[in-house]
Motif scaffolding. Structure first.
Motif, PDB file in Angstrom:
ATOM      1  N   TYR A  97       0.813  -1.210   0.000  1.00 19.72           N
ATOM      2  CA  TYR A  97       0.000   0.000   0.000  1.00 19.72           C
ATOM      3  C   TYR A  97       0.850   1.265   0.000  1.00 19.72           C
ATOM      4  CZ  TYR A  97      -3.827  -3.095   1.442  1.00 19.72           C
ATOM      5  OH  TYR A  97      -4.745  -4.103   1.506  1.00 19.72           O
ATOM      6  N   GLN A  98       0.225   2.344  -0.469  1.00 21.82           N
ATOM      7  CA  GLN A  98       0.852   3.656  -0.420  1.00 21.82           C
ATOM      8  C   GLN A  98       0.920   4.186   1.009  1.00 21.82           C
ATOM      9  OE1 GLN A  98      -1.323   6.618  -2.592  1.00 21.82           O
ATOM     10  NE2 GLN A  98       0.049   8.293  -2.011  1.00 21.82           N
ATOM     11  N   ASP A  99      -0.207   4.135   1.712  1.00 23.67           N
ATOM     12  CA  ASP A  99      -0.305   4.670   3.064  1.00 23.67           C
ATOM     13  C   ASP A  99      -0.030   3.558   4.063  1.00 23.67           C
ATOM     14  OD1 ASP A  99      -0.851   5.963   5.405  1.00 23.67           O
ATOM     15  OD2 ASP A  99      -3.003   6.230   5.038  1.00 23.67           O
ATOM     16  N   ALA A 100       1.250   3.400   4.418  1.00 21.18           N
ATOM     17  CA  ALA A 100       1.622   2.292   5.307  1.00 21.18           C
ATOM     18  C   ALA A 100       0.967   2.435   6.671  1.00 21.18           C
ATOM     19  CB  ALA A 100       3.141   2.233   5.449  1.00 21.18           C
ATOM     20  N   ALA A 101       0.918   3.654   7.213  1.00 18.10           N
ATOM     21  CA  ALA A 101       0.318   3.858   8.529  1.00 18.10           C
ATOM     22  C   ALA A 101      -1.158   3.488   8.516  1.00 18.10           C
ATOM     23  CB  ALA A 101       0.502   5.309   8.973  1.00 18.10           C
ATOM     24  N   GLY A 102      -1.862   3.834   7.458  1.00 22.02           N
ATOM     25  CA  GLY A 102      -3.277   3.505   7.359  1.00 22.02           C
ATOM     26  C   GLY A 102      -3.534   2.031   7.123  1.00 22.02           C
ATOM     27  N   ALA A 103      -2.527   1.323   6.601  1.00 20.47           N
ATOM     28  CA  ALA A 103      -2.690  -0.101   6.316  1.00 20.47           C
ATOM     29  C   ALA A 103      -2.426  -0.975   7.524  1.00 20.47           C
ATOM     30  CB  ALA A 103      -1.762  -0.515   5.175  1.00 20.47           C
ATOM     31  N   LEU A 104      -1.901  -0.386   8.596  1.00 20.44           N
ATOM     32  CA  LEU A 104      -1.548  -1.155   9.790  1.00 20.44           C
ATOM     33  C   LEU A 104      -2.489  -0.834  10.943  1.00 20.44           C
ATOM     34  CD1 LEU A 104       2.337  -0.709   9.612  1.00 20.44           C
ATOM     35  CD2 LEU A 104       1.011  -2.729   8.956  1.00 20.44           C
ATOM     36  N   ASP A 105      -2.710  -1.822  11.788  1.00 15.23           N
ATOM     37  CA  ASP A 105      -3.568  -1.662  12.959  1.00 15.23           C
ATOM     38  C   ASP A 105      -2.728  -1.089  14.104  1.00 15.23           C
ATOM     39  OD1 ASP A 105      -5.159  -1.970  15.250  1.00 15.23           O
ATOM     40  OD2 ASP A 105      -6.123  -3.774  14.446  1.00 15.23           O
ATOM     41  N   PRO A 106      -3.077   0.093  14.614  1.00 18.69           N
ATOM     42  CA  PRO A 106      -2.257   0.704  15.676  1.00 18.69           C
ATOM     43  C   PRO A 106      -2.264  -0.076  16.977  1.00 18.69           C
ATOM     44  CG  PRO A 106      -4.306   1.926  15.370  1.00 18.69           C
ATOM     45  CD  PRO A 106      -4.224   0.932  14.250  1.00 18.69           C
TER      46      PRO A 106
END
Length: 318
Positions: A97-106
């Motif tokens: 994905y482009q948005d790595a932070a958005g693709a991961l569960d915090p």
């Protein structure tokens, strides 16, 4: 035989009603795309925002259904197969994905998130450790949470999660566009090392021509949902044939500001994809357009080692 082959892929969407009594209109985000990807190759896909690059990436992965077309992986049809067949195929093709932070569960650690696809497919979890090491994340780094990592480290996590299933193809959708230039170089070099070490094939979607030029073997240029030029990287950048390709290359930043090309995009924005112009979709913006361009859409035809959709392809450019 090509490793991955798409023939006449198309995907349409509906847009809102123009009036209470009017029916919704539809437009093609991807319209009749035919392309091939060879084993160990990187195919770059470039074009302006809204040209259909990301939609095409998701079609290749089967994340969205196609209106029409054929997609095969090593000769095996991937569209319209059963859920069981698709699950096996899905392991072989992964998305970065482009948005790595958005693709991961915090709320989940890095290790847990890389292990997750292995759980889903019932595979040994040691594949997660191998994937993390392959992207340069060692030891305690794997037990951290996304908010504790930098942008480059987050992108490495997303790449590791895709690698955990030992895929053969990675589809990378703008994987470095959100990173600083120095970090971009690190991630691109990492991707090239992984390709060499694991024999991966890449579909690399980007609007950054400098990155595409560095990593790709071949480049396909998209405009209004169609491929307008497809050529080996060096040929495309040294001698682009389609006027739109010339415009893209001309618009890219250059180390030498005195460098100029003959074709310039003077005015105008891309047309509304829900109401495309007749004939060649690029003709309203093309400085070389003639009457034929306004009346008939050009076919994507092969010229030596490339394919070009332009009526003027056999004529010299200004």
């Amino acid at each position: 035989m090509s490793y991955l082959e798409a023939t006449d892929l198309a995907r349409s969407y509906q847009v809102g009603r123009a009036g209470f009594l009017r029916k919704p209109r539809s437009f093609f985000a991807v319209d009749g795309v035919t392309l091939t990807l060879n084993k160990g190759e990187t195919l770059g896909i470039v074009g302006e925002s809204g040209c259909g690059k990301s939609t095409l990436a998701r079609l290749l992965l089967g994340l969205i259904p196609a209106d029409r077309g054929v997609l095969t992986l090593q000769g095996q049809q991937t569209l319209g197969v059963s859920e069981t067949e698709w699950r096996a195929l899905r392991r072989r093709m992964q998305l970065v994905y482009q948005d790595a932070a958005g693709a991961l569960d915090p709320r989940m650690s890095v290790r847990t998130q890389v292990e997750e696809p292995l759980h889903i497919h019932g595979l040994p979890l040691d594949g997660a450790e191998r994937a993390l090491q392959a992207v340069g994340l060692f030891g305690a780094m794997a037990d951290r949470y996304p908010h504790e990592l930098s942008g480059g480290q987050l992108q490495r996590v997303v790449i590791a999660r895709a690698l955990a299933l030992e895929p053969e193809i990675l589809v990378l959708d703008e994987p470095v566009s959100a990173l600083d230039v120095s970090i971009q170089a690190q991630i691109v070099n990492l991707l090239m090392d992984l390709q060499r070490d694991f024999g991966l094939s890449y579909v690399f979607v980007s609007h950054d021509l400098s990155v595409v030029r560095h990593i790709s073997n071949r480049v396909a240029v998209m405009y209004l949902g169609r491929i307008v030029e497809d050529a080996p990287r060096d040929q495309l950048f040294a001698d682009p044939k389609h006027p739109y390709t010339r415009v893209l290359i001309d618009a890219a930043p250059k180390p030498d500001p005195s460098t100029r090309r003959a074709i310039r995009l003077e005015v105008g924005d891309p047309p509304n994809p829900a109401d495309p112009p007749a004939g060649c979709g690029f003709h309203p913006r093309c400085p070389l357009a003639v009457d034929h361009c306004r009346k008939e859409a050009p076919e994507l035809r092969r010229v030596a080692e490339r394919r070009v959709a332009c009526h003027l392809v056999s004529e010299p450019f200004g």
